[in-house]
Design a protein around this motif. Sequence first.
Motif, PDB file in Angstrom:
ATOM      1  N   PRO A  58       0.835  -1.209   0.000  1.00 21.90           N
ATOM      2  CA  PRO A  58       0.000   0.000   0.000  1.00 21.90           C
ATOM      3  C   PRO A  58       0.871   1.260   0.000  1.00 21.90           C
ATOM      4  N   PRO A  59       0.379   2.332  -0.579  1.00 21.73           N
ATOM      5  CA  PRO A  59       1.172   3.565  -0.680  1.00 21.73           C
ATOM      6  C   PRO A  59       1.755   4.040   0.653  1.00 21.73           C
ATOM      7  N   HIS A  60       0.991   3.909   1.735  1.00 26.25           N
ATOM      8  CA  HIS A  60       1.483   4.404   3.022  1.00 26.25           C
ATOM      9  C   HIS A  60       2.627   3.553   3.577  1.00 26.25           C
ATOM     10  N   ASP A  61       2.870   2.366   3.034  1.00 22.22           N
ATOM     11  CA  ASP A  61       3.981   1.515   3.460  1.00 22.22           C
ATOM     12  C   ASP A  61       5.144   1.526   2.469  1.00 22.22           C
ATOM     13  N   ALA A  62       4.980   2.197   1.351  1.00 22.45           N
ATOM     14  CA  ALA A  62       5.967   2.130   0.268  1.00 22.45           C
ATOM     15  C   ALA A  62       7.345   2.652   0.680  1.00 22.45           C
ATOM     16  N   ALA A  63       7.412   3.772   1.374  1.00 21.12           N
ATOM     17  CA  ALA A  63       8.713   4.344   1.747  1.00 21.12           C
ATOM     18  C   ALA A  63       9.463   3.419   2.701  1.00 21.12           C
ATOM     19  N   VAL A  64       8.756   2.866   3.660  1.00 23.53           N
ATOM     20  CA  VAL A  64       9.390   1.956   4.615  1.00 23.53           C
ATOM     21  C   VAL A  64       9.880   0.699   3.898  1.00 23.53           C
ATOM     22  N   ARG A  65       9.062   0.173   2.991  1.00 23.85           N
ATOM     23  CA  ARG A  65       9.470  -1.024   2.241  1.00 23.85           C
ATOM     24  C   ARG A  65      10.663  -0.725   1.342  1.00 23.85           C
ATOM     25  N   ALA A  66      10.661   0.438   0.696  1.00 19.35           N
ATOM     26  CA  ALA A  66      11.778   0.807  -0.177  1.00 19.35           C
ATOM     27  C   ALA A  66      13.080   0.886   0.615  1.00 19.35           C
ATOM     28  N   GLU A  67      13.044   1.454   1.807  1.00 15.94           N
ATOM     29  CA  GLU A  67      14.235   1.526   2.646  1.00 15.94           C
ATOM     30  C   GLU A  67      14.715   0.130   3.042  1.00 15.94           C
ATOM     31  N   ALA A  68      13.784  -0.752   3.373  1.00 11.44           N
ATOM     32  CA  ALA A  68      14.145  -2.118   3.752  1.00 11.44           C
ATOM     33  C   ALA A  68      14.783  -2.861   2.574  1.00 11.44           C
ATOM     34  N   VAL A  69      14.233  -2.679   1.388  1.00 16.13           N
ATOM     35  CA  VAL A  69      14.794  -3.317   0.194  1.00 16.13           C
ATOM     36  C   VAL A  69      16.192  -2.777  -0.071  1.00 16.13           C
ATOM     37  N   ARG A  70      16.341  -1.462  -0.023  1.00 13.89           N
ATOM     38  CA  ARG A  70      17.660  -0.852  -0.237  1.00 13.89           C
ATOM     39  C   ARG A  70      18.677  -1.384   0.775  1.00 13.89           C
ATOM     40  N   ASP A  71      18.290  -1.432   2.043  1.00 12.94           N
ATOM     41  CA  ASP A  71      19.204  -1.905   3.081  1.00 12.94           C
ATOM     42  C   ASP A  71      19.605  -3.355   2.849  1.00 12.94           C
ATOM     43  N   ARG A  72      18.662  -4.177   2.417  1.00 14.29           N
ATOM     44  CA  ARG A  72      18.977  -5.591   2.161  1.00 14.29           C
ATOM     45  C   ARG A  72      19.913  -5.731   0.954  1.00 14.29           C
ATOM     46  N   LEU A  73      19.658  -4.972  -0.100  1.00 18.90           N
ATOM     47  CA  LEU A  73      20.522  -5.028  -1.277  1.00 18.90           C
ATOM     48  C   LEU A  73      21.934  -4.559  -0.953  1.00 18.90           C
ATOM     49  N   LEU A  74      22.054  -3.525  -0.123  1.00 19.91           N
ATOM     50  CA  LEU A  74      23.371  -3.063   0.317  1.00 19.91           C
ATOM     51  C   LEU A  74      24.061  -4.121   1.171  1.00 19.91           C
ATOM     52  N   ALA A  75      23.335  -4.698   2.114  1.00 20.90           N
ATOM     53  CA  ALA A  75      23.915  -5.674   3.039  1.00 20.90           C
ATOM     54  C   ALA A  75      24.381  -6.941   2.331  1.00 20.90           C
ATOM     55  N   THR A  76      23.719  -7.302   1.239  1.00 23.78           N
ATOM     56  CA  THR A  76      24.070  -8.529   0.530  1.00 23.78           C
ATOM     57  C   THR A  76      25.014  -8.288  -0.641  1.00 23.78           C
ATOM     58  N   GLY A  77      25.419  -7.044  -0.871  1.00 25.09           N
ATOM     59  CA  GLY A  77      26.387  -6.742  -1.925  1.00 25.09           C
ATOM     60  C   GLY A  77      25.811  -6.688  -3.318  1.00 25.09           C
ATOM     61  N   VAL A  78      24.489  -6.640  -3.420  1.00 25.51           N
ATOM     62  CA  VAL A  78      23.865  -6.546  -4.740  1.00 25.51           C
ATOM     63  C   VAL A  78      24.038  -5.134  -5.298  1.00 25.51           C
ATOM     64  N   ILE A  79      23.983  -4.135  -4.420  1.00 24.98           N
ATOM     65  CA  ILE A  79      24.263  -2.756  -4.815  1.00 24.98           C
ATOM     66  C   ILE A  79      25.311  -2.185  -3.862  1.00 24.98           C
TER      67      ILE A  79
END
Length: 61
Positions: free
Chosen positions: A14-35
Amino acid sequence: MSDDDVTVVEISVPPHDAAVRAEAVRDRLLATGVIVPNPTPPSAYLPGSKAAARTTDIAPL
């Protein structure tokens, strides 16, 4: 479920959760070396050393 079986992007957030989800995705991609952080603009991130091994189906940019 292993880390290899995790869906990273879910489009039904849902739109109201999008920013939080985007941050979580970014953090996971950084932590796993994908980005990795890009030291020069315009993009904030670059593909990391694990990008090719961790992706299976990416649309061209």
